[in-house]
Design a protein around this motif. Structure first.
Motif, short mmCIF file in Angstrom:
data_model
loop_
_atom_site.label_atom_id
_atom_site.label_comp_id
_atom_site.label_asym_id
_atom_site.label_seq_id
_atom_site.Cartn_x
_atom_site.Cartn_y
_atom_site.Cartn_z
N PHE A 37 90.69 -28.37 72.99
CA PHE A 37 90.19 -29.74 73.12
C PHE A 37 91.31 -30.70 73.50
O PHE A 37 91.06 -31.73 74.13
CB PHE A 37 89.54 -30.17 71.81
N GLY A 38 92.54 -30.36 73.12
CA GLY A 38 93.68 -31.21 73.48
C GLY A 38 94.35 -31.91 72.33
O GLY A 38 95.11 -32.86 72.53
N ILE A 39 94.08 -31.46 71.07
CA ILE A 39 94.75 -32.06 69.92
C ILE A 39 96.25 -31.79 70.01
O ILE A 39 96.68 -30.65 70.23
CB ILE A 39 94.19 -31.49 68.60
N SER A 40 97.06 -32.82 69.80
CA SER A 40 98.51 -32.71 69.99
C SER A 40 99.16 -31.75 69.00
O SER A 40 99.96 -30.88 69.38
CB SER A 40 99.17 -34.09 69.82
N LEU A 41 98.85 -31.92 67.71
CA LEU A 41 99.48 -31.15 66.65
C LEU A 41 98.42 -30.66 65.67
O LEU A 41 97.49 -31.40 65.34
CB LEU A 41 100.51 -32.00 65.90
N ILE A 42 98.57 -29.42 65.20
CA ILE A 42 97.59 -28.82 64.30
C ILE A 42 98.35 -28.31 63.08
O ILE A 42 99.22 -27.45 63.19
CB ILE A 42 96.83 -27.68 65.00
N GLU A 43 97.99 -28.86 61.92
CA GLU A 43 98.77 -28.66 60.72
C GLU A 43 98.16 -27.63 59.78
O GLU A 43 96.94 -27.54 59.63
CB GLU A 43 98.89 -30.00 59.99
N ILE A 243 88.76 -40.37 68.05
CA ILE A 243 89.18 -40.12 69.43
C ILE A 243 88.17 -40.69 70.41
O ILE A 243 88.53 -41.31 71.41
CB ILE A 243 89.41 -38.62 69.65
N ALA A 244 86.89 -40.47 70.13
CA ALA A 244 85.86 -41.00 71.03
C ALA A 244 85.93 -42.52 71.09
O ALA A 244 85.83 -43.13 72.16
CB ALA A 244 84.48 -40.54 70.57
N ASN A 245 86.09 -43.16 69.94
CA ASN A 245 86.18 -44.62 69.92
C ASN A 245 87.42 -45.13 70.64
O ASN A 245 87.37 -46.11 71.39
CB ASN A 245 86.18 -45.13 68.47
N LEU A 246 88.55 -44.48 70.41
CA LEU A 246 89.79 -44.91 71.06
C LEU A 246 89.69 -44.79 72.57
O LEU A 246 90.06 -45.70 73.32
CB LEU A 246 90.97 -44.09 70.55
N CYS A 256 92.64 -35.96 75.49
CA CYS A 256 91.65 -34.97 75.04
C CYS A 256 90.49 -34.88 76.03
O CYS A 256 90.17 -35.85 76.72
CB CYS A 256 91.11 -35.33 73.66
N ASP A 257 89.87 -33.72 76.09
CA ASP A 257 88.74 -33.50 76.98
C ASP A 257 87.45 -33.87 76.26
O ASP A 257 86.86 -33.06 75.55
CB ASP A 257 88.71 -32.03 77.41
N LEU A 258 87.01 -35.12 76.44
CA LEU A 258 85.85 -35.61 75.69
C LEU A 258 84.57 -34.84 76.00
O LEU A 258 83.66 -34.81 75.18
CB LEU A 258 85.63 -37.10 75.97
N GLY A 315 79.68 -34.65 76.03
CA GLY A 315 79.08 -33.33 76.00
C GLY A 315 77.80 -33.23 75.22
O GLY A 315 77.36 -32.14 74.85
N ASN A 316 77.14 -34.37 74.96
CA ASN A 316 75.88 -34.38 74.23
C ASN A 316 74.75 -34.69 75.20
O ASN A 316 74.97 -34.81 76.41
CB ASN A 316 75.94 -35.40 73.09
N GLU A 317 73.55 -34.86 74.71
CA GLU A 317 72.41 -35.20 75.55
C GLU A 317 71.42 -36.03 74.76
O GLU A 317 71.39 -35.97 73.53
CB GLU A 317 71.73 -33.93 76.08
N HIS A 318 70.63 -36.82 75.48
CA HIS A 318 69.64 -37.60 74.73
C HIS A 318 68.41 -36.74 74.45
O HIS A 318 68.07 -35.83 75.20
CB HIS A 318 69.29 -38.92 75.40
N ARG A 319 67.80 -37.04 73.31
CA ARG A 319 66.61 -36.31 72.87
C ARG A 319 65.48 -37.30 72.65
O ARG A 319 65.66 -38.33 72.01
CB ARG A 319 66.89 -35.56 71.57
#
Length: 512
Positions: A37-43, A243-246, A256-258, A315-319
């Motif tokens: 997804f593109g997260i910089s660091l994974i702890e 991330i989506a809001n930013l 990141c690949d939204l 990557g979502n869709e309306h329902r």
């Protein structure tokens, strides 16, 4: 504004959530998803053997080992926690220490000056061993409100010892967003400009996402959280939402690949064995769902009328949800998958809408039962051909070992097939017996599994004679669908939903 660096702590802080228990395979799978997804660091922590094995199995520049500062009675060379961090062999490490003098005295049992020495020793030791050091200032905001000078001094000491990033932690999750903004702004102004200031927010007041956004607004360029927000107590800031809001609302470069946001969220939820909240912003199944007739009609004409972004961007869709409050627009939209040239004025649309209203009055529910709607429409349109007929079923319960037995007889063409299976309860046994009988005639049935089963009593006043609604969700590993059954008999309601779950697949799914 500089590109934001994200540190995801799902594998460490997220693992502290009640009910979460990651296997090594789970950890590796989540790491791969976050990386993709593109997260910089994974702890991940190094507190136990399972943690340490993970670092041996996975090697990446994105991986971060996490630990506390040295113990008060040890020097850095003999501190097991710090040496375990070094043994993890990651290029970046994260170490936490107290930023609240009261916590240092009460929890660590050291003076405020000794607390500073512990932090400086630990950061310096890790830095001298060639590691990039991120310092998490635990309880920073509580400490800042109590003694701002000392809280800032903690940051200064960590930086002077070699940390290039200091993270302000709202450890108790009780700080309000405007307080976060003021404290972060002062910390950014106080520290050298080449030092990253970060935020680590907990969600005890439901403010973790808002606090994280306000921190970035105040100058933070490093954000920590868990991807789906789960963590100890009420959880952490949800990086999925942050991330989506930013990126979409504040136009901040997140790297990141939204378009992978929704799929990544659902995959992590599946691995963690939790149900992803349907109303979760951006990625939930109902994030872009519309039920009211006027809303559906408006969205079909202009999706922005009731959607703040295009669902496809995450990557979502309306329902469009079908129910007694739906209008012709929703029904015609759904019918177009079966009959491409149908529209809201077609007589079939009114016929099906009227039938839905009648059935919902009887207790059926179609807002989530997409499979049952498809079958209902095909039956009314004359395009449905039953794949099998029920000859009969018999269930024997209350065996001494608690196992139920079910025998099902079905007719396919001129052939009658019977199967008898045991199960954990009558519905499980019925499912197993029907599946066994069907698979002999329809081998593709073997790929279908039942992924969810819900029962709701519709009339509590009738007690044990009440109508019940059963919803069954099935999947073939690629698609999933839900069917509904209603009866005063929970077994019969289950049979209706179960039968239709197989009929949906055998009748071509959502195709005419």
């Amino acid at each position: 504004m500089s590109k934001i660096e994200f540190l995801d702590t799902t594998l460490r802080d997220g693992a502290q959530a009640v009910g979460i228990n990651f296997s090594q395979c789970d950890r590796a799978s989540i790491f791969k998803l976050l990386d993709g997804f593109g997260i910089s660091l994974i702890e991940s922590g190094v507190a136990n053997p399972k943690d340490r094995e993970f670092f041996k199995a996975v090697s990446s520049e994105r991986l971060v080992a996490f630990s506390a500062t040295r113990h008060r009675d040890k020097n850095v060379q003999n501190d097991e926690a710090l040496n375990d961090v070094l043994d993890a062999n990651t290029s970046t490490v994260c170490v936490f220490g107290k930023a609240d003098g009261r916590q240092a005295k009460r929890v660590l049992g050291v003076s405020t000056d000794e607390n500073l020495n512990i932090i400086a020793d630990s950061v310096r030791y890790l830095r001298s061993n060639g590691r990039r050091v991120i310092f998490d200032a635990e309880h920073f905001f509580d400490g800042y409100l109590y003694d701002a000078a000392y809280a800032l001094k903690v940051l200064e000491v960590a930086v002077q010892a070699g940390a290039d990033t200091v993270v302000l932690c709202d450890t108790n999750g009780g700080t309000m967003p405007w307080q976060i903004y003021d404290a972060v702004k002062e910390a950014v102004a106080f520290l050298p400009k080449d030092i990253r200031v970060g935020i680590h927010a907990h969600d005890d007041c439901g403010m973790a996402v808002a606090c994280s956004l306000m921190a970035v607004q105040a100058g933070a360029t490093h954000v920590q959280g868990t991807f789906l927000g789960f963590g100890e107590r009420c959880g952490n800031a949800s990086l999925c939402t942050v991330i989506a809001n930013l990126q979409l609302k504040m136009h901040v470069d997140c790297g990141c690949d939204l378009k992978k946001l929704t799929s990544t969220a659902h995959s992590i939820a599946e691995i963690a064995n939790i149900g992803l909240q349907s109303s979760m912003p951006y990625v939930g199944a109902f994030a872009f769902a519309h039920k009211a007739g006027m809303h559906v009609d408006a969205v079909l004409k202009d999706e922005h009328s009731f959607e703040h972004i295009s669902p496809a961007s995450v990557g979502n869709e309306h329902r469009l949800i079908l129910s007694e409050v739906s209008g012709r627009s929703a029904v015609s939209y759904k019918l177009q998958e079966l009959i491409p040239d149908v529209d809201r004025l077609s007589p079939q649309t009114k016929q099906i809408l009227d039938k839905i209203k009648q059935l919902e009055k009887d207790g059926f529910q179609f807002d989530t039962a997409d499979g049952s709607f498809s079958l209902l429409a095909k039956r009314l349109l004359g395009t449905y051909t039953p794949s099998f007929e029920l000859v009969g079923y018999d269930i024997k319960e209350s065996q001494p070992d608690g196992i139920s037995a079910a025998e099902v007889s079905i007719k396919v063409g001129d052939t009658v097939t019977s199967a008898k299976r045991n199960g954990n309860g009558p519905v499980n046994a019925l499912d197993a017996a029907l599946r066994d009988a069907l698979t002999r005639c329809y081998p593709q049935i073997a790929s279908i599994t039942l992924s969810d089963y819900k029962v709701r009593v519709l009339d509590f006043a009738s007690a044990t004679g009440a109508m019940v609604r059963v919803l069954i969700t099935s999947t073939d590993g690629k698609d999933s669908w839900t069917t509904v059954g209603v009866s005063t008999d929970v077994i019969e309601a289950s049979w209706i939903a179960l039968k239709d779950s197989f009929e949906y697949k055998l009748n071509g799914g959502g195709r005419a």
